[in-house]
Design an enzyme around this catalytic site. Structure first.
Site, PDB file in Angstrom:
ATOM      1  N   GLU A 255       0.815  -1.205   0.000  1.00 32.88           N
ATOM      2  CA  GLU A 255       0.000   0.000   0.000  1.00 32.88           C
ATOM      3  C   GLU A 255       0.852   1.259   0.000  1.00 32.88           C
ATOM      4  OE1 GLU A 255      -3.151  -0.112  -0.564  1.00 32.88           O
ATOM      5  OE2 GLU A 255      -3.025  -2.285  -0.548  1.00 32.88           O
TER       6      GLU A 255
ATOM      7  N   ASP B  55       3.618  -5.484  -5.592  1.00 34.37           N
ATOM      8  CA  ASP B  55       3.847  -6.812  -5.003  1.00 34.37           C
ATOM      9  C   ASP B  55       5.340  -7.087  -4.843  1.00 34.37           C
ATOM     10  OD1 ASP B  55       1.197  -7.512  -4.707  1.00 34.37           O
ATOM     11  OD2 ASP B  55       1.074  -8.606  -6.594  1.00 34.37           O
TER      12      ASP B  55
END
Length: 793
Positions: free
Chosen positions: A643, A699
């Protein structure tokens, strides 16, 4: 004395030689340095004459030198041997202790059940971690369901809590929702009473026509049904984000535009069957019901034709500001001031009050259609509104109405190739009611919500629910302040919140440190990035009103429960709408949470520069204060880092970082794209690297940052634990925990998902980590130890 982590936290031991040898070594070392022992045993022992004492002085000196050399060799041997014993004792004897807490045993069971250890981790880590279970849902969906289970346990144990009057109403509502016997016994009676209050229904023969706009006003304000348009109060999706009444197209049960559906005729037949079933359940004459149902379909079909095509929605304005008076002139069939005032009381509206209209042409055409039908088919128009209301209220009706709704949803899913949906889902109240593609997509972009697909379809697509889950969701929607406070008290106490903040701080520090090592980032950009991270706000667990609940907000004095569940349901609908409106009339907070405390979607909001991690996400199996650190950093830590990286996604776009080394940055971008494209995909799996690139970058970088933070933690804190019977080192457990977050059946991948398929979300980042290959001893050239890697973040 050296210490290492052990079962009790520390292993204490000694590797010093016997006292006699030590003292002799110290004496000889002291004489060689020209000093003497001060006193004590060493002094007395030197005065005792040895057999060699009568030898000539030269021999004594030679013997002393030989003795010193011998002692040096012996001391070195003792130190080396002790070091070897130390190494063996630390890494073989103590090692990481096993976590024996119940939460760790539950986690172990999950890992053993989901993994397939017969697969070599270096060739297929997805199958190694996730291949032993048919995962029709993702790990996030499984966690969301478990959070609802926790709410269920709370609501079914009222005796475990000290309840005030407001909290007691929440428990009573849930209990009445679960009382299916009483709901079935009431049948359609409560619904017929509602219809009578609206003037009756022409199909039943008992009809007292009311003024059209009065009926429409009651439907909107008292029953939450919007048959011709939808009105809601939401912040504007552009600065300054002030709340405003927004008017948009209605929700349609089915797509009724012939050109867009191959099975158009069959869709119409299924919808007609559904409406006929509703009419007969209400006691209407089948012939009359069929006639009025056909007319209702015709009305919806014409309204559907008025909608702008999706491509025009994307190209047009997000909304158009007009006054209520101007809207009255352009769409005169609706008494806009009367209907909006009733719906948004206690707001004070006037003809000059501004509203945001998302499709003005639709409203103009809708008004003309209503005027035409009022002059010719007023009774049919009443039936159209009643049939729509029944669909809206079906979640609160008996099983016959709910079954009719479920069958329609199932049939439409089969005919359109889309998953079954919850139609007219009134319980999703904390998201913008924006149905057209352009406004919805713009709102998502403005909030930059991550951790889940920000789409209308994703929010309304649901499988059939068991009764307990339906009742939990209804209770949570109507009594959100109460359930939020109870959930936080149960699942996110001060110790859990403190541990989560400590984890986030470690991740944030690792992010800043990692930016210092990026070869493509210049010093000026590094300074700006660090400032942005420093200024970032983090919201952890729940909003302030849930962490410190105000009893005055939980009284629910306007909610009247009973005598039927439908009446309780409607009272709660009105109470919730009034609370939402009052909250918008208060000073707008710096950030309004977009997820519930028991939600599992973390997100970053661009306008507020806030990152949010709800309490529902920071739960087992992603996080627990008693877990091994490897689990928390690998699972929740990688999500946090993911995030945070979304804050800087613009740096990756062309021209997003003009002062950076664009050649090196472009090389890293191309490298990552090729890295993902090289992996094989299971049959039926979709992958579009250009659509998933930002998530792929987050990721990969998120894993690297979490790993860096975990490595630093191990240097500063000892006492790491691991899971018993799993045969994984702490480092291996870190990677295993990261993969567990991504576990999901690849065949369930939505082609429009902005995330890569689960196999790529695991193999892409892990194979890009040299530490993974090192700790799993992957041979060079295997899938998880490629010949080249990329460093984007």
């Amino acid at each position: 004395m050296p210490r290492v982590g052990g079962a009790a936290g520390w292993c204490v031991f000694s590797v010093l030689p016997p006292p006699h040898s030590v003292q002799e070594g110290e004496d000889e070392w002291g004489r060689a340095m020209g000093s003497e022992p001060a006193s004590g045993v060493g002094t007395r022992r030197r005065r005792e004459r040895s057999p060699e004492e009568g030898l000539p002085a030269v021999h004594s000196r030679q013997w002393a030198m030989a003795r010193r050399a011998l002692m040096t060799v012996l001391l070195f041997s003792l130190i080396l041997g002790g070091s070897l014993l130390l190494w063996g004792y630390v890494f073989k004897g103590c090692g990481p202790a096993h976590c024996e807490m119940p939460v760790c045993r539950d986690l172990l069971s999950l890992y053993l059940a989901s993994g397939n250890t017969s697969v070599a981790p270096c060739t297929d880590f997805f199958s190694f971690a996730c291949g032993n279970t048919n995962r029709t849902t993702s790990s996030f969906q499984a966690l969301a369901k478990e959070n609802k289970r926790r709410l269920q346990r709370i609501l079914e144990a009222p005796g475990s809590w000290r309840l005030d009057s407001g909290e007691e109403k929440a428990f009573q509502f849930y209990s009445s929702c679960m009382d299916t016997g009483a709901i079935e016994g009431a049948g359609a009676g409560p619904l017929r009473q509602v219809i009578e209050e609206l003037g009756g229904w022409p199909v039943s023969g008992d009809w007292t026509p009311l003024d059209f706009n009065r009926t429409l006003s009651l439907l909107m304000s008292q029953y939450g049904h919007f048959p011709f348009f939808r009105a809601y109060l939401r912040p504007l999706p552009t600065p300054p984000y002030t709340p405003v009444i927004q008017i948009d197209q209605p929700e349609f049960d089915v797509p009724l535009k012939q050109k867009q559906e191959m099975n158009y005729a069959q869709i119409l037949r299924e919808y007609l069957t559904y409406l006929n079933r509703l009419g007969t359940l209400l006691g209407g004459d089948p012939n009359k019901v069929g006639e009025h149902a056909s007319f209702s379909i015709s009305i919806n079909s014409q309204l559907y034709q008025f909608l702008r095509p999706p491509e025009q929605q994307a190209q047009g304005k997000l909304f158009q500001m007009v006054t209520i008076d101007q809207l009255q002139e352009m769409a005169p069939a609706i008494d806009w001031l009367s209907c909006l005032q009733a719906t948004f009381a206690p707001m004070s509206l006037s003809p000059s009050h501004p509203v945001a209209v998302h499709d003005l042409e639709y409203l103009k055409n809708m008004s003309q259609l209503v005027e035409k039908q009022l002059s010719k088919h007023r009774d049919f128009l009443q039936s159209h509104m009643i049939l729509g209301l029944v669909g809206t209220l079906s979640p609160a009706l008996d099983s016959k109405f709910q079954e009719a709704r479920r069958l329609l949803s199932q049939k439409l899913g089969e005919l359109t190739g889309r998953p079954p949906t919850v139609l007219h889902e009134e319980l999703i109240s904390d998201i913008p009611r924006v149905l057209s593609a352009a406004p919805w997509a713009s709102w998502c972009r403005s909030q930059h919500i991550r951790g889940g697909s920000c789409t209308k379809r994703a929010l309304l697509t649901k499988p059939a629910h068991p009764r307990w889950m339906t009742c939990v969701e209804k209770t949570a929607a109507f009594f959100k302040p109460t359930l939020a406070a109870l959930f936080v008290r149960e699942a996110f106490g001060p110790s859990t919140r403190s541990a989560a903040m400590e984890l986030f701080t470690a991740i944030k520090d690792a992010l800043i440190a990692r930016f210092q090592m990026l070869p493509w980032m210049d010093e000026e950009t590094r300074a700006k990035v660090q400032d942005k991270v420093t200024q970032l706000q983090v919201k952890m667990g729940a909003p302030e009103w849930a962490l410190k609940p105000d009893p005055a907000r939980q009284e629910y004095n306007d909610i009247q429960l009973g005598p039927s569940f439908l009446q309780s349901f409607l009272s709660c609908v009105r109470s919730r709408r009034a609370r939402v409106i009052r909250s918008f009339l208060q000073p707008f907070p710096n950030h309004r949470w977009q997820v519930l405390p028991w939600g599992v979607n973390a997100y970053y909001s661009i306008p507020d520069h806030v990152v949010v991690f709800p309490a529902g996400l920071l739960q087992p199996p992603f996080f627990h204060p008693g877990y091994p650190r490897a689990v928390n950093f690998g699972a929740a830590g990688s999500v946090m880092a993911h995030e945070l990286l979304h804050i800087f996604y613009q740096l990756l776009f062309p021209g997003g970082c003009p002062a950076c080394d664009t050649h090196a940055l472009q090389g890293a971008l191309v490298c990552l794209e090729r890295h993902y494209a090289a992996f094989p995909l299971p049959n039926g799996t979709f992958f579009n690297g250009s659509r998933t690139f930002l998530e792929d970058a987050a990721d990969t970088g998120g894993l690297a940052i979490a790993l860096q933070a975990y490595s630093k933690r191990l240097l500063w804190y000892r006492g790491e634990t691991t899971l018993p019977s799993l045969n994984l080192s702490p480092w291996q457990l870190f990677f295993r925990s990261y993969a567990q977050v991504m576990c999901r059946d690849p065949s369930t991948q939505d082609p429009q998902d902005t995330h890569s398929p689960p196999t790529l979300r695991i193999h892409g980042p892990l194979s890009n980590s040299p530490a993974f290959a090192r700790h799993f001893h992957c041979p060079h050239g295997t899938l998880m130890n490629p010949s080249s890697r990329c460093q984007l973040w």
